[in-house]
Write an enzyme that holds these catalytic residues in place. Structure first.
Site, PDB file in Angstrom:
ATOM      1  N   LYS A 186       0.839  -1.194   0.000  1.00 52.22           N
ATOM      2  CA  LYS A 186       0.000   0.000   0.000  1.00 52.22           C
ATOM      3  C   LYS A 186       0.874   1.244   0.000  1.00 52.22           C
ATOM      4  O   LYS A 186       1.440   1.637   1.020  1.00 52.22           O
ATOM      5  CB  LYS A 186      -0.932   0.047   1.206  1.00 52.22           C
ATOM      6  CG  LYS A 186      -2.091   0.975   0.917  1.00 52.22           C
ATOM      7  CD  LYS A 186      -2.646   1.714   2.104  1.00 52.22           C
ATOM      8  CE  LYS A 186      -1.832   2.862   2.596  1.00 52.22           C
ATOM      9  NZ  LYS A 186      -1.696   4.006   1.683  1.00 52.22           N
ATOM     10  N   GLU A 262       9.845   1.199  10.500  1.00 50.77           N
ATOM     11  CA  GLU A 262      10.805   2.262  10.164  1.00 50.77           C
ATOM     12  C   GLU A 262      10.057   3.571  10.369  1.00 50.77           C
ATOM     13  O   GLU A 262       9.262   3.971   9.521  1.00 50.77           O
ATOM     14  CB  GLU A 262      11.255   2.133   8.706  1.00 50.77           C
ATOM     15  CG  GLU A 262      11.977   0.840   8.388  1.00 50.77           C
ATOM     16  CD  GLU A 262      13.388   0.771   8.958  1.00 50.77           C
ATOM     17  OE1 GLU A 262      13.878   1.786   9.478  1.00 50.77           O
ATOM     18  OE2 GLU A 262      13.982  -0.310   8.889  1.00 50.77           O
ATOM     19  N   CYS A 296      13.300  10.994   6.838  1.00 51.91           N
ATOM     20  CA  CYS A 296      13.358  10.546   8.233  1.00 51.91           C
ATOM     21  C   CYS A 296      14.777  10.707   8.771  1.00 51.91           C
ATOM     22  O   CYS A 296      14.983  10.841   9.965  1.00 51.91           O
ATOM     23  CB  CYS A 296      12.914   9.101   8.336  1.00 51.91           C
ATOM     24  SG  CYS A 296      13.772   8.061   7.158  1.00 51.91           S
ATOM     25  N   GLU A 393       9.710  16.296  14.592  1.00 54.62           N
ATOM     26  CA  GLU A 393      10.378  16.119  13.303  1.00 54.62           C
ATOM     27  C   GLU A 393       9.902  17.266  12.397  1.00 54.62           C
ATOM     28  O   GLU A 393       8.707  17.383  12.119  1.00 54.62           O
ATOM     29  CB  GLU A 393       9.917  14.773  12.759  1.00 54.62           C
ATOM     30  CG  GLU A 393      10.678  14.268  11.601  1.00 54.62           C
ATOM     31  CD  GLU A 393      10.225  12.850  11.216  1.00 54.62           C
ATOM     32  OE1 GLU A 393       9.053  12.495  11.454  1.00 54.62           O
ATOM     33  OE2 GLU A 393      11.042  12.125  10.662  1.00 54.62           O
TER      34      GLU A 393
HETATM   35  P1  NAD Z   1       2.186   8.333   7.668  1.00 54.36           P
HETATM   36  O1  NAD Z   1       2.476   7.533   8.893  1.00 54.36           O
HETATM   37  O2  NAD Z   1       1.119   9.337   7.727  1.00 54.36           O
HETATM   38  O3  NAD Z   1       1.819   7.362   6.460  1.00 54.36           O
HETATM   39  C1  NAD Z   1       2.651   6.323   6.044  1.00 54.36           C
HETATM   40  C2  NAD Z   1       1.829   5.299   5.310  1.00 54.36           C
HETATM   41  O4  NAD Z   1       0.907   4.715   6.219  1.00 54.36           O
HETATM   42  C3  NAD Z   1       1.006   5.852   4.154  1.00 54.36           C
HETATM   43  O5  NAD Z   1       0.973   4.892   3.121  1.00 54.36           O
HETATM   44  C4  NAD Z   1      -0.365   6.008   4.768  1.00 54.36           C
HETATM   45  O6  NAD Z   1      -1.411   5.970   3.836  1.00 54.36           O
HETATM   46  C5  NAD Z   1      -0.396   4.791   5.673  1.00 54.36           C
HETATM   47  N1  NAD Z   1      -1.333   4.873   6.781  1.00 54.36           N
HETATM   48  C6  NAD Z   1      -1.667   5.962   7.508  1.00 54.36           C
HETATM   49  N2  NAD Z   1      -2.554   5.618   8.464  1.00 54.36           N
HETATM   50  C7  NAD Z   1      -2.783   4.283   8.335  1.00 54.36           C
HETATM   51  C8  NAD Z   1      -3.605   3.349   9.029  1.00 54.36           C
HETATM   52  N3  NAD Z   1      -4.356   3.713  10.058  1.00 54.36           N
HETATM   53  N4  NAD Z   1      -3.595   2.072   8.621  1.00 54.36           N
HETATM   54  C9  NAD Z   1      -2.829   1.673   7.592  1.00 54.36           C
HETATM   55  N5  NAD Z   1      -2.030   2.513   6.899  1.00 54.36           N
HETATM   56  C10 NAD Z   1      -1.996   3.805   7.275  1.00 54.36           C
HETATM   57  O7  NAD Z   1       3.584   8.944   7.243  1.00 54.36           O
HETATM   58  P2  NAD Z   1       3.902   9.861   5.987  1.00 54.36           P
HETATM   59  O8  NAD Z   1       3.421  11.223   6.315  1.00 54.36           O
HETATM   60  O9  NAD Z   1       3.467   9.231   4.726  1.00 54.36           O
HETATM   61  O10 NAD Z   1       5.494   9.794   5.973  1.00 54.36           O
HETATM   62  C11 NAD Z   1       6.263  10.605   6.754  1.00 54.36           C
HETATM   63  C12 NAD Z   1       6.777   9.852   7.959  1.00 54.36           C
HETATM   64  O11 NAD Z   1       7.480   8.676   7.555  1.00 54.36           O
HETATM   65  C13 NAD Z   1       7.782  10.650   8.736  1.00 54.36           C
HETATM   66  O12 NAD Z   1       7.532  10.556  10.106  1.00 54.36           O
HETATM   67  C14 NAD Z   1       9.109   9.991   8.401  1.00 54.36           C
HETATM   68  O13 NAD Z   1      10.104  10.164   9.342  1.00 54.36           O
HETATM   69  C15 NAD Z   1       8.716   8.591   8.232  1.00 54.36           C
HETATM   70  N6  NAD Z   1       9.706   7.886   7.411  1.00 54.36           N
HETATM   71  C16 NAD Z   1      10.516   6.981   8.025  1.00 54.36           C
HETATM   72  C17 NAD Z   1      11.475   6.317   7.299  1.00 54.36           C
HETATM   73  C18 NAD Z   1      12.361   5.323   7.974  1.00 54.36           C
HETATM   74  O14 NAD Z   1      12.902   4.491   7.280  1.00 54.36           O
HETATM   75  N7  NAD Z   1      12.533   5.352   9.272  1.00 54.36           N
HETATM   76  C19 NAD Z   1      11.607   6.557   5.933  1.00 54.36           C
HETATM   77  C20 NAD Z   1      10.769   7.488   5.328  1.00 54.36           C
HETATM   78  C21 NAD Z   1       9.799   8.142   6.097  1.00 54.36           C
END
Ligand code: NAD
Length: 489
Positions: A186, A262, A296, A393
């Site tokens: 997804k 992650e 991140c 962040e």
């Molecule tokens: P997010 O948590 O809002 O969403 C991430 C994914 O989860 C998206 O595909 C979203 O549609 C899905 N999602 C959201 N709520 C959900 C639920 N209830 N059930 C199932 N899926 C759900 O994060 P974002 O805004 O897309 O990304 C930014 C975040 O990701 C930042 O905090 C960043 O640090 C983190 N990030 C971490 C890494 C790492 O490797 N540690 C890498 C890239 C980004």
């Protein structure tokens, strides 16, 4: 609104499938379609299929059905599919980079770098597929033998964020395919196109139907909830925010779902007075400005030894202030837009909060005029300890610079966060480098280096930045179970 897209941009968009991919077939979503936006203009780029919970379950059904046969596939064949996909991505890197820039906003040069980085995971795990092995040992009594074997975990759910639309996908799909797992992917609602293009490449590379299924949704929680609650799902690998990761852990607990998380970061960037300052500023630019700060791994807090703090801040402000902000697809652009209006507003609010508490903007600190979700590169000095952006962040092109007195103070400041993904250290003193590295509470350290990502290395965090590792030799273990066999002899 008149479209700002050129013929090449249109052609790249038109070549991408827009449907769900389930059981080896492209099909519409039960919830109609949802728009994908160009963050540089706010203009809609195209519509993609929007899945219902039933669509997501159909994707899991397909993954479950394909699992037994896929697990029997020869490791070499699994590896060769990944290798062909790697070659195809390299051949099409220009189109894939432009596509990524359109949906995500990052400058073309950075999109190209991500395409190459993303492809590397396929090459790496193509090579790892044939190195899955076990152990054989004599029992300590000498009267038996201990044998271990590695087997695929089973059907996985892979959830990816918008900031690295391709690499966050290949980093999960690569090892899952290599290990013999089937999967439902997804991608983030904002950036499904790079993933869809990649799935088409995997299809063309010969991946059997049902092994990799893709669903997009405008309501991630409601759509994926029933799938996560289904005991046939054996693993969830999630990259995204700590908040959503925590919620998914709770949901997965009913079935004791295996997890890789992650999550967010709050990286400290430490500069000691013995560092090469020019070099440290160069590293700071990479650690801060790659992906417009929407990484991140982005340096979130700069701690500089007091004797060189002002000089460092001035140099950094000069370099950041000179960066060209604009549409990612313009060749001269070095800083693209934020992903959406909410992210732009969040960055602006964090800067306003810091300035309101006494911080000084050496450069930037404003939302530029005009369309698109831009935020100007910003360096803040005199940042007070209670400023919100030291805890949160930022995920934007904003660098708060603080000073420290000595090594102990630097380490205490660096570790004063719940996050623990990565830290950066600049020093020319070898002993200090090791001392500090060992005391930092993070999963990764950049030593005199502003970028740590590498497909051959284990990427991941500790504390609220999550657990599990992606890439490296460790990456495939996330998708394997160890079975132990006791043999009487
Ligand atoms: P997010 O948590 O809002 O969403 C991430 C994914 O989860 C998206 O595909 C979203 O549609 C899905 N999602 C959201 N709520 C959900 C639920 N209830 N059930 C199932 N899926 C759900 O994060 P974002 O805004 O897309 O990304 C930014 C975040 O990701 C930042 O905090 C960043 O640090 C983190 N990030 C971490 C890494 C790492 O490797 N540690 C890498 C890239 C980004």
């Amino acid at each position: 609104m008149t479209s700002l897209l050129g013929a090449q941009e249109r052609a790249v968009l038109d070549a991408v499938p827009r449907q769900l991919y389930i059981g080896g077939r492209w099909r519409d979503g039960e919830q109609g379609t949802m728009a994908v936006e160009d963050p540089a203009t706010g203009e809609d780029l195209c519509e993609v299929a929007n899945a219902s919970p039933a669509d997501a379950m159909a994707a899991l059904d397909a993954a479950v059905a394909a699992q037994p046969t896929w697990a029997q596939h020869a490791p070499r064949e699994r590896g060769e599919i990944l290798r062909r996909a790697f070659e195809a991505i390299m051949d099409r890197s220009d189109e894939l980079a432009l596509l990524m820039t359109l949906e995500m906003g990052k400058p073309l040069a950075e999109a190209r770098a991500e395409v190459l980085y993303g492809a590397e995971f396929l090459r790496w795990f193509a090579e790892e597929a044939v190195r899955i092995d076990g152990r054989f040992a004599a029992a300590p009594t000498g009267r038996g033998r201990l044998l271990t074997m590695k087997q695929p975990v089973g059907p996985c759910l892979l959830i990816t964020p918008w900031n690295f639309p391709l690499a966050m996908g290949t980093r999960k799909v690569g090892p899952a395919v290599a290990a013999g797992c089937t999967m439902v992917v997804k991608p983030a609602q904002q950036t499904p196109l790079s993933m869809l293009a990649f799935v088409r490449i995997m299809e063309e590379a010969g991946l059997p139907g049902g092994v990799l299924n893709v669903v997009m949704s405008s309501q991630a929680g409601a759509t994926m909830g029933p799938l996560i609650a289904d005991s046939r799902l054996r693993k969830l690998s999630f990259t995204g925010s700590t908040e959503v990761g925590r919620r998914l852990m709770e949901q997965g607990s009913a079935n004791l779902l295996r997890l890789s998380m992650e999550l967010g970061g709050n990286a400290p960037f430490l500069v000691f007075e013995d560092a090469d300052l020019e070099d440290a500023v160069g590293g700071a630019l990479l650690a801060k400005m790659r992906n417009m700060g929407e990484a991140c791994t982005a340096a979130n807090r700069f701690y500089v030894q007091a004797s060189v703090a002002d000089e460092f801040a001035t140099l950094l402000a000069e370099r950041m202030g000179a960066m060209r902000v604009g549409r990612g697809s313009d060749a001269a652009t070095e800083v693209g837009p934020m992903i959406d209006a909410a992210q732009q507003a969040k960055v602006a609010a964090l800067v306003d909060d810091a300035v309101g508490r006494g911080a000084r903007a050496l450069v930037g600190g404003r939302v530029p005029e005009g369309a698109g979700y831009f935020y100007g590169p910003t360096v803040l000095s005199n940042v007070p300890a209670d400023a919100e952006l030291l805890r949160e962040e930022i995920f934007g092109p904003v660098a708060p610079v603080l000073s420290f007195a000595d090594e102990d103070a630097a380490i205490a400041a660096a570790n004063s966060t719940n996050y623990g993904l990565v830290a950066y250290v600049y020093t020319r003193d070898l002993e200090r480098a090791f001392r500090v590295t060992e005391r930092l509470e993070t999963g990764m350290v950049g030593l005199n280096q502003g970028i740590v990502s590498n497909a051959a290395a284990p990427f991941g965090g500790v504390k609220h930045s999550g657990f599990g590792r992606e890439g490296g030799r460790e990456g495939i273990d996330e998708y394997l179970e160890t079975k132990y066999v006791a043999m009487r002899l």
